[in-house]
Design a protein around this motif. Structure first.
Motif, PDB file in Angstrom:
ATOM      1  N   ALA A  60       5.753  43.005  88.676  1.00  0.00           N
ATOM      2  CA  ALA A  60       5.996  41.833  89.529  1.00  0.00           C
ATOM      3  C   ALA A  60       6.845  40.830  88.761  1.00  0.00           C
ATOM      4  N   ILE A  61       7.961  40.487  89.344  1.00  0.00           N
ATOM      5  CA  ILE A  61       8.784  39.422  88.768  1.00  0.00           C
ATOM      6  C   ILE A  61       8.529  38.174  89.596  1.00  0.00           C
ATOM      7  N   TYR A  62       8.081  37.153  88.924  1.00  0.00           N
ATOM      8  CA  TYR A  62       7.797  35.881  89.588  1.00  0.00           C
ATOM      9  C   TYR A  62       9.080  35.062  89.488  1.00  0.00           C
ATOM     10  N   PRO A  63       9.763  34.844  90.597  1.00  0.00           N
ATOM     11  CA  PRO A  63      11.096  34.239  90.515  1.00  0.00           C
ATOM     12  C   PRO A  63      11.076  32.942  89.714  1.00  0.00           C
ATOM     13  N   GLU A  64      11.980  32.856  88.756  1.00  0.00           N
ATOM     14  CA  GLU A  64      11.972  31.673  87.893  1.00  0.00           C
ATOM     15  C   GLU A  64      12.291  30.410  88.681  1.00  0.00           C
ATOM     16  N   GLU A  65      12.949  30.563  89.816  1.00  0.00           N
ATOM     17  CA  GLU A  65      13.258  29.376  90.622  1.00  0.00           C
ATOM     18  C   GLU A  65      12.028  28.858  91.363  1.00  0.00           C
ATOM     19  N   GLY A  66      10.988  29.656  91.367  1.00  0.00           N
ATOM     20  CA  GLY A  66       9.751  29.267  92.057  1.00  0.00           C
ATOM     21  C   GLY A  66       9.431  30.233  93.179  1.00  0.00           C
ATOM     22  N   THR A  67       8.213  30.166  93.655  1.00  0.00           N
ATOM     23  CA  THR A  67       7.802  31.073  94.722  1.00  0.00           C
ATOM     24  C   THR A  67       6.807  30.365  95.639  1.00  0.00           C
ATOM     25  N   VAL A  68       6.327  31.078  96.625  1.00  0.00           N
ATOM     26  CA  VAL A  68       5.335  30.514  97.546  1.00  0.00           C
ATOM     27  C   VAL A  68       4.160  31.478  97.654  1.00  0.00           C
ATOM     28  N   TYR A  69       3.051  30.937  98.034  1.00  0.00           N
ATOM     29  CA  TYR A  69       1.855  31.753  98.210  1.00  0.00           C
ATOM     30  C   TYR A  69       1.668  32.131  99.678  1.00  0.00           C
TER      31      TYR A  69
END
Lengths: 610, 299
Positions: A306-315
């Motif tokens: 899983a790559i957690y986007p460095e720009e941010g993500t949502v739940y």
């Protein structure tokens, strides 16, 4: 690019299209494997409508609750009863009227995958002059949107030392040398899997994350941000790498898993926007998240990370809404609250964790299976994105209709004699009548710049001296120019003779390969109601094998010319098993319309891939 | 989970409320919604749940149901009502107290301490709010992106105390006056952005929605609920406490026994309060003005 139909609000499109999600694909979990909740008897019933990915978990929790001492209100037992509805589909039904005759009981508790859908519903209701149905909620489990990649591919990009995100996806998608630039020419070009945001919460979340990434923001995404040319360019470039869309991430995960089992998970897609939970399921050998009876989970050869986007993500925050609806009485609401309390108990939240979700109750620490051994990181995400206002969301979806990758689709329709059988005794409509209506309606869901052609197949077509099994009625063309011609030709179709399924499919496939356009999603939509019957049964096996070999060789090849065949298994006499093999060989998805009356919904779901 | 559940219960309670209905002779209390779970410890008393700001408004405009004998809230709201409607509130009993703190997101305690480098945590966070972590401290955490601070919604009982704590941190004391607000307004505007829509429990958000904030203003007892998720607390240099009180309403039938609430608070990590804890936190009128300022900067 312009849309052919009157520009509808994306919000309307969102809820209308989403109605069909999760009910159509052959990738649906087998609900029969779930525990039977039994008869509620005289208990107060708290009906739940939940998004499909948590049906299994909530059904099991409902069973435990129903058997618990706490399931009582006012001296009367409470019975939680769970049914599955896609998030968007339930939002649509709640906004426009929930017909219990066809859709099952109206919910007391609604649990879409994300509270975004609650906002969408209230926005829709407000537009109609109706009171909101959702308010404050308990988020009983969470899972962040991630970009899933085969571990070696992620490592080639510098993972885990390098933070990766949508900017990297953009760079990869624009590099004509593809993976060769990362030292892996054998992986071909970069291919992205994303679901249709009108149907899928993951698709919607990815769209939000992309837009924020394009603007370098983490909060306050605005309509003005979306109107910037740079935002539009960013979106179009990302979308250009998409292999196909679709209504559910399960299509990608199942295809990926099958490709892995055959030894090459790299050729189908390079990355897919999914929920973290899906990575865990995949790596445990259960890509669709539900184990069938007797199924043994077998881990993939190449795990995903899983790559957690460095720009941010949502739940996906899985709200449990007790609906503020006229059909919910005080006892039902109180019973619903009892159930919500029950699922929030640490013991039950530990079950949530076992299913790969992050417990909403912070008393339960995050642990296995959310750990590195499953390709996920409990310390991520590091940056969360603010969910946009409903008006921004609406604009985002409107814009996506124009930004999405264009399609080049051949509609291949079975006009064998069996298509003339009556499918709806109430109206007397034949299978072909219903298919024609659905196909004509689906044409309106293509963008004007999509290319669509129409062919039919049956035996003994054409001249008596030169019988054909495949007939091109409308050559591939810009649908904005040929839509009415297509509709007219479809309306004129009549049922004829046999079902040369294999040869016709191969012909259609080869024609699509000949005209392959790398800037488009190239596909065949195959609608068939029967088994192969071309009058020459002796070569059926060879024909099928030849077709499957062609499909799978190209789908797994590195030349980047994948034409995907999306079969619709139409009616109860269709060859579902063979059509599934065709779908799997081309790394597409099978759509099941065993009940011909479902064909309109199914066709909408099929077109969601484009 | 607990607070969210409370809100649901509140909605249910509100639906079934008849503001003019008198109970069957039992005492009637209105309990601040964010304290409702703790008020549930009471038996034999009719407890109604309402957001503290709404109760204060109802008292102010004379629409609070006449049958209510007392209000369980924080001293911050007692200060607001006392300034707006003197003589409406009767005797008060301090139940429990807990300091307002800055709760830190899992894994960020050290970095925030390093960033603040001995300065008051509110001053430091308020000054850095909205900046990119790549430009903060030693720049070793660019992956955290923008520094966001969540504040407990000041309409709630505990939230107004937290707002008072942040403001006291900015001024370095609790003796500021409303004519100092021009200095505070811009600072608060930036600090408030991430939770402007009203987060009832940002410490919970830290724990369950990792990445939402780097830190959150909360009451220490609440922040302590999330140890299992790695939430830690930093005490501001200017101490401000949230003190839960039972305050009587003029014309009520006297205050009922609420020891079970006090016990529940203590079990939840609060300290038993004394009469000294009833002392106003800020100068007269300042708490009410602070709440008004919050609404102005977040509207």
């Amino acid at each position: 690019m312009t849309r052919s139909r009157p520009l509808r609000s994306a919000l309307v499109a969102l809820v209308s299209l989403a109605l069909v999600a999760a009910a159509c694909t052959g990738d649906e979990p087998d609900k029969n494997a779930l525990p039977d909740l039994g008869d509620p008897g005289d208990c107060t019933v708290a009906d739940l409508s939940v998004s499909p990915e948590k049906l299994d978990l909530l059904t099991r929790l409902a069973k435990d609750f129903n058997e618990s001492d706490g399931a009582r209100v006012g001296g009367k037992c409470v019975f939680a009863r769970v049914q599955s509805k896609s998030s968007g589909g339930a939002a649509q039904l709640l906004a426009t009227g929930w017909d219990e005759g066809t859709e099952g009981p109206r919910p007391v508790i609604w649990s879409p995958a994300a509270s975004t859908w609650g906002a969408v519903l209230n926005q829709r209701l407000e537009g109609q002059g109706d009171a909101p149905l959702t308010g404050e909620f308990v988020s009983f489990q969470l899972t962040p949107l991630v970009i899933a990649m085969p571990r070696p591919m992620a490592e080639a990009l510098g993972w885990p030392d390098e933070a990766l995100g949508f900017a990297d996806i953009l760079a990869l998608s624009q590099d004509p040398t593809g993976w060769a630039a990362q030292g892996h020419p054998e992986w071909g070009e970069f291919r992205l899997g994303k679901t249709n945001p009108n149907f899928s919460t993951s698709g919607l979340s990815a769209l939000i994350a992309q837009a924020y990434a394009a603007n370098g923001k983490t909060t306050g995404l605005s309509v003005e941000d979306l109107a910037k040319p740079t935002t539009d360019d960013f979106a179009r470039q990302i979308e250009s790498a998409v292999v196909h869309y679709g209504d559910t991430t399960l299509t990608f995960l199942n295809n990926w898993f099958r490709a892995d089992q055959r030894g090459n998970p790299y050729g189908y897609v390079s990355a897919v926007a999914v929920e973290e939970k899906s990575v865990i399921d995949y790596n445990s050998g259960n890509p669709d998240g539900v184990l069938q009876e007797g199924e043994e989970p077998r881990p993939p050869r190449v795990p995903l990370v899983a790559i957690y986007p460095e720009e941010g993500t949502v739940y996906s925050d899985n709200p449990l809404y007790v609906l503020d609806a006229e059909w919910v009485d005080d006892d039902e609401a109180a019973g619903a609250q009892k159930f919500i309390d029950f699922v929030g108990e640490p013991e039950n939240q530990a079950k949530v964790l076992r299913f790969g979700f992050r417990p909403g109750n912070p008393d339960v620490a995050i642990g296995a299976p959310i750990d590195a051994s499953n390709g996920v990181d409990p310390d991520q995400p590091q940056t969360l994105l603010e969910v946009p206002e409903p008006g921004v969301l609406t604009q985002l979806l409107d814009d996506w209709q124009d930004q999405r990758k264009p399609a080049r689709v051949l509609l291949l329709v079975d006009v064998s004699g069996s298509m003339g059988e009556v499918a709806d005794p109430e109206t007397g409509s034949t299978k072909l009548d219903l298919a024609k209506q659905a196909t004509v309606a689906a044409l309106d869901d293509f963008n004007d710049d999509d290319e669509v052609g129409l062919s039919v197949f049956t035996t003994d077509l054409g001249d008596e001296g030169d019988p054909q099994e495949y007939l091109e009625l409308i050559p591939m063309g810009r649908i904005g120019d040929v839509r009415e011609q297509l509709k007219a030709k479809i309306r004129d179709l009549v049922p004829l003779n046999g079902t040369p399924l294999y040869s016709a499919t191969e012909t259609a496939y080869e024609k699509q390969l000949e005209g392959y356009d790398p800037t488009r999603i190239n596909a065949v939509v195959l609608l068939s109601d029967g088994v192969n019957d071309d009058g020459e049964p002796d070569d059926d096996r060879e024909q099928l094998q030849s077709l499957l070999d062609s499909l799978s060789a190209d789908a797994e090849g590195q030349r980047g010319q994948s034409v995907r065949v999306f079969p619709i298994s139409y009616g109860d006499a269709a060859d579902l098993a063979t059509l599934r093999r065709i779908a799997e060989a081309s790394q597409a998805a099978l759509y099941d319309s065993s009940d011909p009356r479902s064909i309109t919904k199914v066709f909408i779901a099929v077109v969601s891939n484009f | 989970m607990v607070v969210a559940a409370v809100v649901i219960r509140q909605a249910l309670d509100d639906d079934s409320n008849d503001p003019g209905r008198r109970g069957d002779g039992a005492a009637v209390l209105v309990c601040a919604a964010d304290l409702r779970d703790l008020c549930n410890a009471l038996s034999g008393i009719e407890v109604r749940s309402q957001t503290a700001a709404d109760t204060a408004s109802a008292i102010d405009d004379g629409t609070l149901a006449e049958d209510i004998d007392g209000w369980i809230t924080t001293t911050a709201w007692v200060e607001v009502v006392d300034s707006r409607s003197p003589d409406v509130l009767a005797d008060a009993e301090a139940l429990a107290t807990s300091p307002a703190v800055v709760a830190t997101a899992p894994g960020r305690f050290e970095a925030i301490n390093d960033l603040c480098d001995g300065n008051d945590v509110w001053v430091c966070l308020g000054g850095a709010a909205g900046a990119d972590w790549a430009d903060l401290g030693d720049g070793s955490h660019p992956e955290w992106r923008e520094l966001k601070v969540g504040l407990t919604a000041p309409d709630s009982a505990m939230g107004l105390s937290v707002l008072a704590s942040a403001s006291a941190g900015f001024f370095g004391s609790t003796t500021f006056a409303t004519n100092d607000f021009s200095e505070l307004e811009g600072w608060l505007s930036t600090l408030a952005v991430p939770s402007a829509a009203g987060d009832p429990d940002p410490a919970r958000t830290l724990a369950t929605r990792q990445g939402a904030y780097s830190a959150a203003g909360a009451v220490a007892a609440v922040a302590g609920r999330f140890d299992a998720r790695g939430v830690q607390a930093i005490e501001p240099q200017t101490a401000v406490a949230a003190t839960v009180v039972l305050v009587g309403l003029d014309g009520g039938d006297g205050l009922p026994e609420v020891d079970p609430v006090r016990d529940a608070l203590v079990d939840d990590g609060w300290s038993r309060a004394s009469e000294d804890d009833l002392a106003p936190t800020l100068k007269p009128g300042v708490m009410a003005a602070l709440h008004t300022l919050w609404r102005a900067v977040t509207s």
